[in-house]
Enzyme design. Structure first.
Site, short mmCIF file in Angstrom:
data_model
loop_
_atom_site.label_atom_id
_atom_site.label_comp_id
_atom_site.label_asym_id
_atom_site.label_seq_id
_atom_site.Cartn_x
_atom_site.Cartn_y
_atom_site.Cartn_z
N GLY A 264 -3.41 -14.13 -0.37
CA GLY A 264 -2.76 -12.96 -0.94
C GLY A 264 -1.26 -12.94 -0.81
O GLY A 264 -0.63 -11.89 -0.97
N PRO A 307 -4.02 -19.54 0.30
CA PRO A 307 -3.04 -19.20 -0.75
C PRO A 307 -3.51 -19.69 -2.12
O PRO A 307 -4.02 -20.79 -2.25
CB PRO A 307 -1.78 -19.94 -0.30
N GLY A 308 -3.33 -18.88 -3.11
CA GLY A 308 -3.63 -19.29 -4.49
C GLY A 308 -2.46 -18.99 -5.39
O GLY A 308 -1.80 -19.88 -5.92
N ARG A 309 -2.17 -17.68 -5.55
CA ARG A 309 -1.04 -17.24 -6.36
C ARG A 309 0.26 -17.91 -5.93
O ARG A 309 1.07 -18.33 -6.76
CB ARG A 309 -0.90 -15.72 -6.22
N ARG A 344 -3.07 -8.37 -16.34
CA ARG A 344 -2.57 -7.71 -15.14
C ARG A 344 -1.82 -6.40 -15.41
O ARG A 344 -2.03 -5.42 -14.68
CB ARG A 344 -1.72 -8.66 -14.32
N CYS A 375 -5.85 -3.84 -29.85
CA CYS A 375 -6.04 -2.44 -30.26
C CYS A 375 -6.17 -1.52 -29.06
O CYS A 375 -7.17 -0.81 -28.89
CB CYS A 375 -7.28 -2.34 -31.15
N GLU A 376 -5.16 -1.51 -28.21
CA GLU A 376 -5.09 -0.66 -27.04
C GLU A 376 -3.64 -0.24 -26.83
O GLU A 376 -2.74 -1.09 -26.86
CB GLU A 376 -5.57 -1.40 -25.78
#
Length: 447
Positions: A264, A307-309, A344, A375-376
């Site tokens: 994280g 760790p990834g991000r 995100r 369409c949001e």
């Protein structure tokens, strides 16, 4: 010649002249407003691979992996594959000597397809299906993180050897992140609580694992959230987890030798964002673990982090083409992607910057809202962004820090195909994941 030595010869400004710490280290501004990424002109990559497209700097991914290995030579660094799981990325991670954190049979299948060593893989998740557990067992995944009493029973029935397991604990540490990406506080769906009124569930879990002949309890696992920038939260977590290990030794007579503190670690998305102090994290973690273990006469556990991000996020950019500009009380710049390739902002309000690339503009800059094609009303990629007033259809926009949780979270909303992933190294581009086509979308529709 290294890439950093090559950039000045290309007439480039340093990446720090973009937004400090936000753009990949290999990114620079070239002549005529061109953006060079890992030595390749982004407008050329957009012409070759189309837009939107995810671009990933292979060398920066490898450098980030090596930085973790150097900082924690005695610990196990397990790349969190949920951030970005492709064959090429897992191959790079394996070659750099990292382990792998997986969450599903699908992620295990990708790892298996590139021969990622099973002894360096762990599986976790709050609701593993029988297929997930069987995939891990069949490949020989060394550790499975159990998250419920039901899962312990199911895994025990499937395991035939001495399958190593970790028990996930919720350390009740609020890491200061958005509620949607906070995982270490009370009331979460993850792990076993440490609150006194429900702490017997953790004791029951330990007893249940110890009672299963096919399982071997190796240690504990925790995770406090994503995009965490303050290292003191990890220090607090480490102290709490050692206290749990000490209590379990006294209660159950077991000395657990492995401790997984999750990942994280934050990255910078905007100028002024606080990044993650890896060196400070290592220093404070070592002191906290050594002090707590010495104070309680407990052996220092083997540490794992995930760790990834922090490994892939800063190494990626996404390039879009402008479809339309609508001027009024607000100026909307609509691009050919959106929430289907970057979920995100819509999921939890994540903020991004972007810039016009491929040409220089002397026009005044105005605050504009970059929106997607879906369409949001919530399909907004960046709000209040200063862009040249002459931005027009056909222009290219680049968004930095998109290596993590973009491809992973991508969808087919409005039946829009997912973008390609393009690896770039020293000016050479390689298609890692091809663009999804209408034919791909129709193949699964059997009606």
């Amino acid at each position: 010649m290294t890439l950093s030595e090559l950039l000045p010869s290309l007439g480039c400004e340093a990446a720090d002249h973009l937004e400090p710490g936000v753009w990949p280290r290999s990114t620079c501004l070239g002549p005529g407003g061109e953006l060079l990424f890992a030595g390749a002109p982004v407008s050329h990559l957009a012409a070759r691979f189309g837009t939107p497209a995810y671009l990933l700097d292979e060398d920066e991914v490898r450098q980030n992996a090596r930085a973790y290995r150097r900082a924690l030579p005695d610990a196990e660094v397990a790349y969190a594959s949920k951030a970005l799981c492709t064959r090429a990325v897992l191959r790079w991670i394996a070659e750099e000597g990292l382990s792998l954190d997986t969450c599903s049979a699908g992620e295990i299948a990708v790892a298996r397809s590139v021969g990622f060593p099973a002894e360096r893989i762990l599986l976790h998740g709050n609701a593993k299906t029988p297929e997930d557990l069987k995939a891990a067992l069949s490949y020989g995944v060394r550790r499975i993180v159990v998250d419920s009493l039901d899962e312990i029973e199911q895994l025990g029935a499937l395991a035939t050897g001495a399958q190593q397991v970790l028990i996930r604990v919720t350390p009740d540490v609020a890491a200061g992140t958005h509620a949607a990406i906070t995982t270490g506080t009370e009331g979460q769906k993850f792990g076993f609580s440490l609150r006194e009124e429900v702490r017997d569930n953790l004791d029951r879990a330990v007893s249940a694992v110890l009672a299963q002949p096919g399982l071997r309890l190796a240690g504990l696992h925790c995770h406090i959230g994503s995009q965490v920038s303050r290292v003191d939260f990890y220090e607090q977590t480490a102290r709490k987890m050692i206290a749990v290990l000490v209590r379990l030794r006294a209660t159950h007579g077991v000395t657990l030798r492995e401790l997984d503190l999750g990942g994280g670690h934050a990255v910078r998305y905007l100028p002024g964002d606080t990044g993650f102090d890896l060196d400070g994290y290592v220093r404070r973690l070592r002191v906290a673990l050594a002090y707590e273990c010495t104070s309680h006469g407990f052996p220092l556990p083997k540490l794992t982090i995930e760790p990834g991000r922090a490994i892939v996020g800063p190494a990626g950019i996404t390039v879009y083409r402008v479809c339309a500009v609508k001027r009024g009380s607000r100026t909307f710049v609509a691009v050919d992607g959106g929430m289907s390739d970057n979920a995100r902002p819509a999921l939890y309000g994540a903020a991004y910057t972007a810039r016009l690339i491929g040409r220089r503009s002397r026009a005044a800059r105005r605050p504009m809202t970059v929106v997607g094609r879906h369409c949001e009303s919530g399909d907004v990629l960046a709000d209040g962004l200063a862009l040249p007033d002459d931005v027009h259809p056909g222009d290219l926009l680049a968004v930095p820090c998109t290596g993590a949780y973009h491809h992973s979270l991508a969808s087919n909303y409005n039946l829009v195909g997912r973008p390609p992933v393009v690896g770039v190294s020293r000016g050479t581009a390689t298609l890692l994941v091809r663009r999804e086509t209408e034919e791909d979308l129709l193949k699964r529709d059997l009606g």
